[in-house]
Structures are given as structure tokens and as C-alpha cells.
Design a protein around this motif. Structure first.
Motif, PDB file in Angstrom:
ATOM      1  N   SER A   1       0.831  -1.204   0.000  1.00 32.93           N
ATOM      2  CA  SER A   1       0.000   0.000   0.000  1.00 32.93           C
ATOM      3  C   SER A   1       0.865   1.254   0.000  1.00 32.93           C
ATOM      4  O   SER A   1       0.602   2.203  -0.754  1.00 32.93           O
ATOM      5  CB  SER A   1      -0.918   0.012   1.220  1.00 32.93           C
ATOM      6  OG  SER A   1      -1.796  -1.071   1.175  1.00 32.93           O
TER       7      SER A   1
ATOM      8  N   VAL B   1       1.100   4.132  -3.022  1.00 33.94           N
ATOM      9  CA  VAL B   1       0.967   5.571  -2.781  1.00 33.94           C
ATOM     10  C   VAL B   1       2.198   6.303  -3.303  1.00 33.94           C
ATOM     11  O   VAL B   1       2.086   7.363  -3.936  1.00 33.94           O
ATOM     12  CB  VAL B   1       0.732   5.860  -1.277  1.00 33.94           C
ATOM     13  CG1 VAL B   1       0.809   7.351  -0.996  1.00 33.94           C
ATOM     14  CG2 VAL B   1      -0.601   5.290  -0.823  1.00 33.94           C
TER      15      VAL B   1
ATOM     16  N   ASN C   1      -6.180   9.636  -8.272  1.00 36.94           N
ATOM     17  CA  ASN C   1      -5.680   8.836  -7.146  1.00 36.94           C
ATOM     18  C   ASN C   1      -6.135   7.383  -7.295  1.00 36.94           C
ATOM     19  O   ASN C   1      -6.974   6.902  -6.552  1.00 36.94           O
ATOM     20  CB  ASN C   1      -6.164   9.420  -5.821  1.00 36.94           C
ATOM     21  CG  ASN C   1      -5.534  10.745  -5.507  1.00 36.94           C
ATOM     22  OD1 ASN C   1      -4.435  11.037  -5.966  1.00 36.94           O
ATOM     23  ND2 ASN C   1      -6.225  11.563  -4.734  1.00 36.94           N
TER      24      ASN C   1
ATOM     25  N   VAL D   1      -6.090   4.506  -4.350  1.00 40.02           N
ATOM     26  CA  VAL D   1      -7.181   4.294  -3.405  1.00 40.02           C
ATOM     27  C   VAL D   1      -7.983   3.058  -3.788  1.00 40.02           C
ATOM     28  O   VAL D   1      -8.320   2.226  -2.935  1.00 40.02           O
ATOM     29  CB  VAL D   1      -8.098   5.546  -3.346  1.00 40.02           C
ATOM     30  CG1 VAL D   1      -9.308   5.274  -2.470  1.00 40.02           C
ATOM     31  CG2 VAL D   1      -7.325   6.747  -2.843  1.00 40.02           C
ATOM     32  N   TRP D   2      -8.276   2.919  -5.087  1.00 41.32           N
ATOM     33  CA  TRP D   2      -9.044   1.763  -5.553  1.00 41.32           C
ATOM     34  C   TRP D   2      -8.233   0.474  -5.441  1.00 41.32           C
ATOM     35  O   TRP D   2      -8.768  -0.572  -5.060  1.00 41.32           O
ATOM     36  CB  TRP D   2      -9.521   1.969  -6.991  1.00 41.32           C
ATOM     37  CG  TRP D   2     -10.516   3.059  -7.069  1.00 41.32           C
ATOM     38  CD1 TRP D   2     -10.320   4.327  -7.536  1.00 41.32           C
ATOM     39  CD2 TRP D   2     -11.867   3.009  -6.609  1.00 41.32           C
ATOM     40  NE1 TRP D   2     -11.467   5.065  -7.408  1.00 41.32           N
ATOM     41  CE2 TRP D   2     -12.431   4.280  -6.843  1.00 41.32           C
ATOM     42  CE3 TRP D   2     -12.645   2.028  -6.015  1.00 41.32           C
ATOM     43  CZ2 TRP D   2     -13.745   4.576  -6.510  1.00 41.32           C
ATOM     44  CZ3 TRP D   2     -13.957   2.331  -5.690  1.00 41.32           C
ATOM     45  CH2 TRP D   2     -14.496   3.586  -5.934  1.00 41.32           C
TER      46      TRP D   2
ATOM     47  N   THR E   1      -8.114  -0.426  -1.776  1.00 36.18           N
ATOM     48  CA  THR E   1      -9.437  -0.883  -1.334  1.00 36.18           C
ATOM     49  C   THR E   1      -9.690  -2.317  -1.786  1.00 36.18           C
ATOM     50  O   THR E   1     -10.158  -3.153  -1.005  1.00 36.18           O
ATOM     51  CB  THR E   1     -10.533   0.044  -1.894  1.00 36.18           C
ATOM     52  OG1 THR E   1     -10.277   1.375  -1.450  1.00 36.18           O
ATOM     53  CG2 THR E   1     -11.909  -0.394  -1.434  1.00 36.18           C
TER      54      THR E   1
END
Length: 133
Positions: free
Chosen positions: A43, A47, A60, A63-64, A67
Motif C-alpha cells: 500500500s 501511494v 488517485n 485508493v481503488w 481498497t
């Protein structure tokens, strides 16, 4: 003292089964914790790719991705801690016993049919052999 008697008692088999189950659970939990560490590192990496390296910076997308990966991690948690309680060794054992019982019933029915066929043979037509040229 040094007996050659190698009879395994039911207690030894149960202890062996408990030991195997414990080792299996340890492997499951170890894989879950490894998945968690890889999830955290991955993660952060996603980022960094999006923000620092500016890959797809206008959106962004990380984020998906995080998730979705988090959803898979939650499924892994459910599999290790919840599903195993409902579908653990006791469940496997009962399913195995049900299948064995069904097989025994089928075998008994087939044996019954065979003995009935042997006791009352039906007329069998004899087909003459054809001569080959």
C-alpha cells in the motif's frame, strides 16, 4: 524396556491428529500475518508510485487498488478465523462419515442386486460367432 510392540493406540492417533491440526492452523495464521505485512508495504509502495513518481498523478488510482487489496485481505481474515470455526476438523470428520455411510449403502444395494440376479438368472441369448474371412 525395548519392546518391539508397535501397536498405535487410539490416543496416539488422536494426539497425532491434534498436532497436525495445530501445525495447519499455525501455517494459516503465519500466511495471514505475512499477507498483512505485504499489504502494508504494498500500500505504501502504491501511494509512492502515484504521488512521488507521479504515475497517473491526475487521478488517485491507488485508493481503488488498496481498497480492492483490503477487501481480499478481509476475505483472508474471514477464511482463517471465522470459516475455520464452522468448517474445521469436526465438520470435515462429519462430512467424511456421511460420505462413507452413503458409499456403504450403495455397496450394500449393489451386492443385493447382484445376489438377486444370481438367484434368478434371466435367459441369456447366445449370439453365434461370425466367421472372419
Amino acid at each position: 524396556m525395548f519392546s518391539k510392540n508397535k501397536n498405535t493406540s487410539k490416543l496416539d492417533l488422536e494426539q497425532h491428529e491434534l498436532l497436525e491440526n495445530a501445525q495447519k492452523r499455525i501455517k494459516q495464521k503465519k500466511r495471514l500475518y505475512t499477507h498483512f505485512i505485504v499489504f502494508l508495504v504494498g500500500s505504501v509502495f502504491l501511494v509512492l508510485i502515484n504521488k512521488i513518481l507521479k504515475y497517473g498523478q491526475e487521478y488517485n488510482w491507488f485508493v481503488w487498488a488498496i481498497t480492492f487489496w483490503g477487501f481480499l485481505f478481509v476475505l483472508h481474515i474471514i477464511n482463517v478465523f471465522i470459516t475455520n470455526k464452522f468448517m474445521g476438523n469436526d465438520w470435515e470428520r462429519s462430512q467424511r462419515e456421511k460420505l462413507v455411510e452413503k458409499q456403504k449403502k450403495r455397496i450394500a444395494q449393489m451386492e443385493k442386486e447382484i445376489t438377486e440376479d444370481i438367484k434368478s438368472p434371466t435367459s441369456i441369448e447366445v449370439v453365434p460367432k461370425k466367421k472372419l474371412l
